[in-house]
Design a protein around this motif. Sequence first.
Motif, mmCIF file in Angstrom:
data_model
loop_
_atom_site.group_PDB
_atom_site.id
_atom_site.type_symbol
_atom_site.label_atom_id
_atom_site.label_comp_id
_atom_site.label_asym_id
_atom_site.label_seq_id
_atom_site.Cartn_x
_atom_site.Cartn_y
_atom_site.Cartn_z
ATOM 1 N N ILE A 712 -1.215 1.685 -20.698
ATOM 2 C CA ILE A 712 -0.082 1.740 -19.639
ATOM 3 C C ILE A 712 0.077 3.055 -19.348
ATOM 4 N N GLU A 713 0.438 4.123 -20.400
ATOM 5 C CA GLU A 713 0.738 5.226 -20.109
ATOM 6 C C GLU A 713 -0.444 5.961 -19.578
ATOM 7 N N THR A 714 -1.516 5.744 -19.506
ATOM 8 C CA THR A 714 -2.647 6.203 -18.829
ATOM 9 C C THR A 714 -2.676 5.943 -17.352
ATOM 10 N N LEU A 715 -2.629 4.735 -17.124
ATOM 11 C CA LEU A 715 -2.575 4.025 -15.590
ATOM 12 C C LEU A 715 -1.403 4.662 -15.168
ATOM 13 N N GLU A 716 -0.024 5.160 -15.656
ATOM 14 C CA GLU A 716 0.647 5.436 -15.094
ATOM 15 C C GLU A 716 0.652 7.118 -14.469
ATOM 16 N N GLN A 717 -0.357 7.650 -15.316
ATOM 17 C CA GLN A 717 -0.640 9.170 -14.911
ATOM 18 C C GLN A 717 -1.477 9.261 -13.542
ATOM 19 N N GLY A 718 -2.307 8.218 -13.308
ATOM 20 C CA GLY A 718 -3.280 8.044 -12.118
ATOM 21 C C GLY A 718 -2.405 7.651 -10.855
ATOM 22 N N GLN A 719 -2.820 8.171 -9.602
ATOM 23 C CA GLN A 719 -2.064 7.693 -8.593
ATOM 24 C C GLN A 719 -3.063 7.005 -7.897
ATOM 25 N N THR A 720 -2.462 5.623 -7.300
ATOM 26 C CA THR A 720 -3.182 4.603 -6.795
ATOM 27 C C THR A 720 -2.978 4.607 -5.009
ATOM 28 N N GLN A 721 -4.069 4.918 -4.269
ATOM 29 C CA GLN A 721 -3.893 4.957 -2.854
ATOM 30 C C GLN A 721 -3.614 3.279 -2.498
ATOM 31 N N ILE A 722 -2.644 2.770 -1.656
ATOM 32 C CA ILE A 722 -2.560 1.637 -1.282
ATOM 33 C C ILE A 722 -3.047 1.447 0.159
ATOM 34 N N ASN A 723 -3.877 0.425 0.185
ATOM 35 C CA ASN A 723 -4.444 0.035 1.524
ATOM 36 C C ASN A 723 -3.340 -0.194 2.391
ATOM 37 N N PRO A 724 -3.431 0.141 3.605
ATOM 38 C CA PRO A 724 -2.283 -0.471 4.529
ATOM 39 C C PRO A 724 -2.420 -2.085 5.058
ATOM 40 N N ASN A 725 -3.349 -2.399 4.830
ATOM 41 C CA ASN A 725 -3.749 -3.938 5.038
ATOM 42 C C ASN A 725 -3.535 -4.593 3.843
ATOM 43 N N TYR A 726 -3.103 -4.462 2.839
ATOM 44 C CA TYR A 726 -2.984 -4.870 1.449
ATOM 45 C C TYR A 726 -1.941 -5.927 1.555
ATOM 46 N N VAL A 727 -1.773 -7.134 1.063
ATOM 47 C CA VAL A 727 -0.752 -8.120 1.156
ATOM 48 C C VAL A 727 -0.433 -8.337 -0.363
ATOM 49 N N PRO A 728 0.771 -7.824 -0.691
ATOM 50 C CA PRO A 728 1.197 -7.793 -2.045
ATOM 51 C C PRO A 728 1.392 -9.221 -2.688
ATOM 52 N N ILE A 729 0.916 -9.182 -3.795
ATOM 53 C CA ILE A 729 0.980 -10.698 -4.447
ATOM 54 C C ILE A 729 1.616 -10.685 -5.868
ATOM 55 N N PHE A 730 1.792 -9.613 -6.764
ATOM 56 C CA PHE A 730 2.282 -9.469 -7.988
ATOM 57 C C PHE A 730 3.844 -9.312 -7.633
ATOM 58 N N LYS A 731 4.361 -8.652 -6.800
ATOM 59 C CA LYS A 731 5.662 -8.361 -6.493
ATOM 60 C C LYS A 731 6.668 -9.560 -6.724
ATOM 61 N N ASP A 732 6.203 -10.898 -6.261
ATOM 62 C CA ASP A 732 6.977 -11.956 -6.611
ATOM 63 C C ASP A 732 6.940 -12.604 -7.849
ATOM 64 N N ILE A 733 5.914 -12.061 -8.571
ATOM 65 C CA ILE A 733 5.531 -12.698 -10.199
ATOM 66 C C ILE A 733 6.574 -11.845 -10.912
#
Length: 745
Positions: A712-733
């Motif tokens: 988790i800590e390692t993943l937090e250090q990385g920056q993820t580029q968000i695709n503008p066409n991406y439809v969120p799915i985890f935000k409702d979970i």
Amino acid sequence: MEETDREAVATAVQRVAGMLQRPDQLDKVEQYRRREARKKASVEARLKAAIQSQLDGVRTGLSQLHNALNDVKDIQQSLGDVSKDWRQSINTIENLKDVKDAVVQHSQLAAAVENLKNIFSVPEIVRETQDLIEQGEFLQAHRKLMDLECSRDGLMYEQYRMDSKNTHDMTLIKLYFGDMEKLSEELGKQLWMVLQRSLVTVRRDPTLLVSVVRIIEREEKIDRRMLDRKKQTGFIPSGRPKKWKEKMFNILDRTVTTRIEGTQADTRESDKMWLVRHLEIIRKYVLDDLLVAKNLMVQCFPPHYDIFKKLLTMYHQALSNRMQELASEDLEANEIVSLLTWVLNTYTSAEMMGNLELAPEVDINTLQPLISQNVVSDLLDTYMSTLTSNIIAWLRKALETDKKDWIKETEPEADQDGFYQTTLPAIVFQMFEQNLQVAAQISEDLKTQVLLLCLQQMNSFLSRYKDEAQLYKEEHLRNRQHPHCYVQYMIAVINNCQTFKESIVSLKRKYLKNETDEGISMSQPSMDMILDTIAKDGCSSLLDEVFLDLEPHLSELMTKKWLMGSNAVDTICVTVEDYFNDFAKIKKPYKKKMTIEAHRRVVVEYIKAIMQKRISFKNAEERKEGAERMIKEAEQFRFLFRKLASGFGEDTDGHCDTIVAIAEVIKLTDPSLLYLEVSTLVSKYPDIRDDHIAALLTVRGDASRDMKQTIIETLEQGQTQINPNYVPIFKDITVPSLNVTKLLK
């Protein structure tokens, strides 16, 4: 003169300075001098000619004044001679007074002798004239009446010349001819009766109308002659001028007014169509009368009477007065429409004044309005106010009627394509259509105003429709067994939204000339938004029905029972497909959105089951078995929703790919590669949170606490580029937090 000389010198200096600006111009001084000398000579010659012309004119004027003086002296001498002769003849004129009186007396006696026969036969002529009037022989009767009047007027005139102050003899003559005045009145009454029925008379016996007009023309000539004599002598007979021509037009005017007013029916209180009938009768009568006037009456009157134009003016004024009276009454909305349609359109149409048979004598472009613009505006304001109230009431009643249908035990009707619907859109837009058609009969401006009103009220109505649909859903949730056909009627409500959208566009396209009219445009963002909201809420409520039935089966996912071989997903797929057999009666735009949303919600519920950590795999074998089962079930969902979405052209497989991606993390056999696999998952789904990763690692069952923390800590250090066409799915979970009981365990 001195000032003029100075100005001339200054001008000359300026000109010379202009000529001699360069040294080489000094050679031309002699040339300049000669040129100026020529100019001077030319000016002096013209001046001499002008002075000579003026002197000639003065000489001629003096000669004419001398001749005029001689003429004035001659006239003065002639006037002196005339004055001298006039003074000498005064005495002679005074001596002729007796002769003058004798001449007047002789004239009177001659008139008496001349009319003696008529004087004695007055009673007999009166009787004959009376008989002729009763027999309808108006021309002969008028001839005798003219003879009697001529005799009376001659006697009275001679008496007036002899002694204008002798009222006794005047009264005696008037009394003797008293019956003659009664005859004149009686003849006039008969003429007025003929004129009152002139439109009928001219068809049956035009010669009678011609006789009446000839009599009136005779009387007009006598009136003019008597008035001319009055200017000369001051005498005018009793009863003159008769002004029968003026009376004739007054009679015709009253006849026209009576004819217009007499068309009103007596059944006004009981007949709602009284005004329509009244106006139609007026239209027919006026058109018929004007055609008769143009084709027949014109031939019976002298051209200078311009009878058709005068009758046209009379009818127009009578109609204007009648329309003003009607406009001032307390009219209902439909009566206002009838009146304005008739006044603004029918009156100038080919059915009335624009009739080809009336052209070219009647030019509709020159006709004045029957009622003023202010009255028209007041009527339109009243109509719009009444129409607003009526539309609000109609819409409210239509919605109440539709709500009663929602609780019926029978399914709603389907349209020709098999989609459920209620009668609400048809009722609403039929009402709008009727009002717009009526408004279009009056004017384009009113049509646009009514369209704007309909759209405004439609906007308010849709808000109420939305509230009622929400109440319908809430009532059903309190008791899911009631109403019996909830799903079908909710589908009908959703379909109605699409019908409303299409009908609004159709209505605008039909009744809106261009998009700039009164700020109305073909687009309708506010109403579309409300309708989409209603449909979206309806689809959501239907999906809620589905997932309420799926709850027991969703709760089996990711449990020991599921791992041992539960058929929960099979049941979920069958249930969803069964519901969507009913949802097939939803129209395509909303069915498409509903299918996509159902797909997403199924996947979300599946992922929720994973994140709730209902199971923690004990070994690699269980992880492999569970992951393969997840992949298999993702394929089941993919197959199901491909089947349901066939024909939409939408690729929704991405939702199921999420389950496969999670399964790949669980299926991984080498824990050292776990970070890489999780980072791949995070890069594909950037809305995934730390608690999701922690829950996923917990389900795997082989990741220690330190490993979880490190990943988790390692993943937090990385920056993820968000695709503008991406439809969120985890935000409702959401991931459930550990409760006290679990912590104690």
